[in-house]
Design a protein around this motif. Structure first.
Motif, PDB file in Angstrom:
ATOM      1  N   ARG A   1       1.143  -1.313  -0.092  1.00  0.00           N
ATOM      2  CA  ARG A   1      -0.275   0.069  -0.299  1.00  0.00           C
ATOM      3  C   ARG A   1       0.747   1.509  -0.056  1.00  0.00           C
ATOM      4  NH1 ARG A   1      -3.642   2.068   5.499  1.00  0.00           N
ATOM      5  NH2 ARG A   1      -4.763   3.275   4.160  1.00  0.00           N
TER       6      ARG A   1
ATOM      7  N   ARG B   1     -16.577  -3.799  -7.841  1.00  0.00           N
ATOM      8  CA  ARG B   1     -16.557  -2.720  -7.019  1.00  0.00           C
ATOM      9  C   ARG B   1     -17.420  -1.873  -6.931  1.00  0.00           C
ATOM     10  NH1 ARG B   1     -12.441  -0.782 -11.686  1.00  0.00           N
ATOM     11  NH2 ARG B   1     -11.621  -1.544 -12.930  1.00  0.00           N
TER      12      ARG B   1
ATOM     13  N   ASP C   1     -20.848  -2.739  -3.342  1.00  0.00           N
ATOM     14  CA  ASP C   1     -20.616  -4.013  -2.214  1.00  0.00           C
ATOM     15  C   ASP C   1     -21.660  -5.076  -2.647  1.00  0.00           C
ATOM     16  OD1 ASP C   1     -19.433  -2.425   0.022  1.00  0.00           O
ATOM     17  OD2 ASP C   1     -21.136  -1.183   0.453  1.00  0.00           O
TER      18      ASP C   1
ATOM     19  N   ARG D   1     -19.077  -7.285  -4.329  1.00  0.00           N
ATOM     20  CA  ARG D   1     -18.176  -8.023  -3.273  1.00  0.00           C
ATOM     21  C   ARG D   1     -19.000  -9.603  -2.686  1.00  0.00           C
ATOM     22  NH1 ARG D   1     -17.756  -1.920  -2.430  1.00  0.00           N
ATOM     23  NH2 ARG D   1     -15.349  -1.876  -3.828  1.00  0.00           N
TER      24      ARG D   1
ATOM     25  N   LEU E   1     -10.338  -2.771   4.473  1.00  0.00           N
ATOM     26  CA  LEU E   1     -11.142  -2.499   4.471  1.00  0.00           C
ATOM     27  C   LEU E   1      -9.679  -2.035   5.878  1.00  0.00           C
ATOM     28  CD1 LEU E   1     -12.076   0.343   4.087  1.00  0.00           C
ATOM     29  CD2 LEU E   1     -14.794  -0.364   5.908  1.00  0.00           C
TER      30      LEU E   1
ATOM     31  N   GLU F   1      -5.810  -2.608   4.778  1.00  0.00           N
ATOM     32  CA  GLU F   1      -4.943  -1.826   3.026  1.00  0.00           C
ATOM     33  C   GLU F   1      -5.682  -0.251   3.195  1.00  0.00           C
ATOM     34  OE1 GLU F   1      -3.932  -2.917   0.985  1.00  0.00           O
ATOM     35  OE2 GLU F   1      -3.318  -4.750   1.956  1.00  0.00           O
ATOM     36  N   GLY F   2      -7.020  -0.008   4.193  1.00  0.00           N
ATOM     37  CA  GLY F   2      -7.588   1.602   3.889  1.00  0.00           C
ATOM     38  C   GLY F   2      -8.264   0.964   2.498  1.00  0.00           C
ATOM     39  N   ARG F   3      -8.883   0.322   1.902  1.00  0.00           N
ATOM     40  CA  ARG F   3      -9.990   0.002   1.037  1.00  0.00           C
ATOM     41  C   ARG F   3     -10.539  -1.194   1.040  1.00  0.00           C
ATOM     42  NH1 ARG F   3      -8.011  -2.276  -2.538  1.00  0.00           N
ATOM     43  NH2 ARG F   3      -5.864  -2.547  -2.590  1.00  0.00           N
ATOM     44  N   LYS F   4     -11.781  -0.622   0.459  1.00  0.00           N
ATOM     45  CA  LYS F   4     -12.942  -2.580   0.161  1.00  0.00           C
ATOM     46  C   LYS F   4     -12.053  -3.185  -1.125  1.00  0.00           C
ATOM     47  CE  LYS F   4     -16.508  -0.964   2.468  1.00  0.00           C
ATOM     48  NZ  LYS F   4     -19.009  -0.598   1.464  1.00  0.00           N
TER      49      LYS F   4
ATOM     50  N   GLU G   1     -11.582  -5.442  -4.199  1.00  0.00           N
ATOM     51  CA  GLU G   1     -11.731  -5.425  -5.852  1.00  0.00           C
ATOM     52  C   GLU G   1     -11.120  -6.762  -6.258  1.00  0.00           C
ATOM     53  OE1 GLU G   1     -10.781  -1.532  -7.292  1.00  0.00           O
ATOM     54  OE2 GLU G   1     -12.107  -0.170  -5.685  1.00  0.00           O
TER      55      GLU G   1
ATOM     56  N   ASP H   1      -7.281  -9.062  -3.064  1.00  0.00           N
ATOM     57  CA  ASP H   1      -7.514  -8.228  -2.129  1.00  0.00           C
ATOM     58  C   ASP H   1      -8.338  -9.740  -1.625  1.00  0.00           C
ATOM     59  OD1 ASP H   1      -6.362  -6.134  -2.978  1.00  0.00           O
ATOM     60  OD2 ASP H   1      -8.089  -5.071  -3.993  1.00  0.00           O
TER      61      ASP H   1
END
Length: 397
Positions: free
Chosen positions: A232, A325, A327, A330, A352, A355-358, A360, A364
């Motif tokens: 990251r 991309r 919810d 996912r 989240l 990595e600070g993001r959901k 994709e 991930d």
């Protein structure tokens, strides 16, 4: 050798900054390290090889008629039994392990026999040998001042001696101390997240083990880091190659080996950030020696000399394959692959947080699944999640 290594930047400490929050944790080596007494820790492959080779040189194996074995109980040492085998003029002393094997061969409970006075245990064992339906057994006897009976198996048992496995490892790893690229691993510094491959080999750090029942060897190629993508913060995601193998010439376990990529080894010899874990086992059946020569040894050699590019390309493809991309994407991606609603939420939340993001990409999701698996206290649940994570990567590859 077709090994491709990337020029990874060393940390100022001389080690490598690694991210052990990714991948799996494998505790097999740590279990060996923790459970073995000091006299089973060896500081080099040469030292270990001499021990197991000398033991083999003093041993012999043969098939005998069980009805011709005579059990003796000595009044001078009432707790000990001795066996007179056909064709021998010296008694053999069963080890704790071989006594259990012998009792199993004749259908007697070893734990119960050990509680009896030697004379009574001898009577029961003698009866079992005389009435044994198998009729024949294979013995492994070692002369060490006195003759020890180290193993009792069926005549079809395919023995692979411990020294044969050690010799196969030495052909690619030399002494295991740095004379080749394969060596005893270094140590992760948890306070800095830096893995230091340059650590003195001593009783606490060695990963070369041998007992009177088995051998276990773990080596890494940790002076040649492999970069497979970026973290990251933009720093390289570094891996090292590693393998461990094991054997028991007395029938205590199978022969096997595991190969993998890992990010670090800690002081307790846990493997962290493990990816692409592969394992093969060979039972000591009638054709075990042939399988060892034609499957296990070539597999170890191929891994030792192979290019890292298939692994790197697989990681790269997983990073680039965007599968979600939103919810809803996912949720559908994970639910269609057998993950429960609660597991799906936990995986997304974990990515989240870390990595600070959901999530994709496939990569991930794999990292999220393995992170959740590491938090499982029940081994079966952890292995189930790790297996499903590996299947996602295999589909990409």
């Amino acid at each position: 050798m077709n090994m491709q290594i990337f020029d990874a930047t060393r940390h100022t400490s001389g080690g490598y900054k690694v991210d052990v929050t990714r991948g799996e944790r494998v505790g097999r080596v740590s279990s060996e390290w923790f459970s073995r007494p000091a006299d089973e820790h060896y500081l080099s492959l040469d030292e270990l090889a001499r021990t197991v080779r000398d033991r083999t040189d003093r041993s012999r194996t043969r098939v005998v008629d069980s009805a011709l074995i005579h059990v003796e109980a000595s009044r001078a040492a009432a707790e000990r039994l001795a066996l007179m085998l056909p064709g021998s003029d010296k008694p053999v002393a069963p080890t704790h392990w071989s006594f259990g094997q012998l009792a199993s061969q004749v259908g007697a409970p070893a734990a119960y026999l050990r509680q009896l006075p030697a004379a009574l245990a001898g009577i029961n064992l003698q009866y079992g040998l005389t009435a044994n339906r198998a009729e024949q057994i294979k013995t492994l006897e070692t002369d060490d001042d006195r003759v020890e009976l180290r193993a009792v198996t069926s005549p079809e048992y395919g023995r692979i001696f411990d020294h044969e496995l050690v010799a196969a490892v030495q052909r690619i790893a030399g002494n295991g101390t740095g004379d080749t690229r394969w060596k005893v691993p270094g140590v992760l510094d948890w306070s800095t997240g830096v893995y230091n491959p340059h650590v003195d080999i001593n009783q606490d750090t060695t990963t070369l083990y041998a007992s009177d029942r088995d051998v276990f060897l773990f080596l890494v190629d940790d002076l040649n880091p492999i970069e497979a993508g970026r973290l990251r913060d933009g720093s390289p995601d570094l891996y090292f190659r590693g393998f461990y193998c094991w054997n028991s010439e007395v029938g205590a376990k199978t022969l096997g080996m595991a190969s993998f990529y890992l990010r670090a080894v800690c002081q307790n010899r846990n493997l962290w950030g493990v990816e692409d874990f592969e394992e093969i086992t060979i039972r000591h059946s009638k054709y075990a020696a042939s399988r060892f020569a034609h499957e296990a040894v070539p597999a170890l050699t191929r891994f030792a000399n192979s290019s890292a590019m298939p692994f790197i390309n697989g990681i790269r493809a997983a990073r680039e394959m965007i599968v979600a991309r939103t919810d809803e994407d996912r949720s559908q991606f994970l639910r269609k692959r057998g993950f429960s609603k609660a597991e799906t939420a936990k995986i997304v939340e974990t990515v989240l947080t870390e990595e600070g993001r959901k999530p994709e990409s496939v990569f991930d999701f794999v990292q999220g699944i393995t992170a959740v698996a590491r938090g499982k206290t029940h081994q079966d649940a952890r292995l189930d999640l790790e297996t499903r994570a590996k299947k996602l990567l295999d589909r990409v590859a």
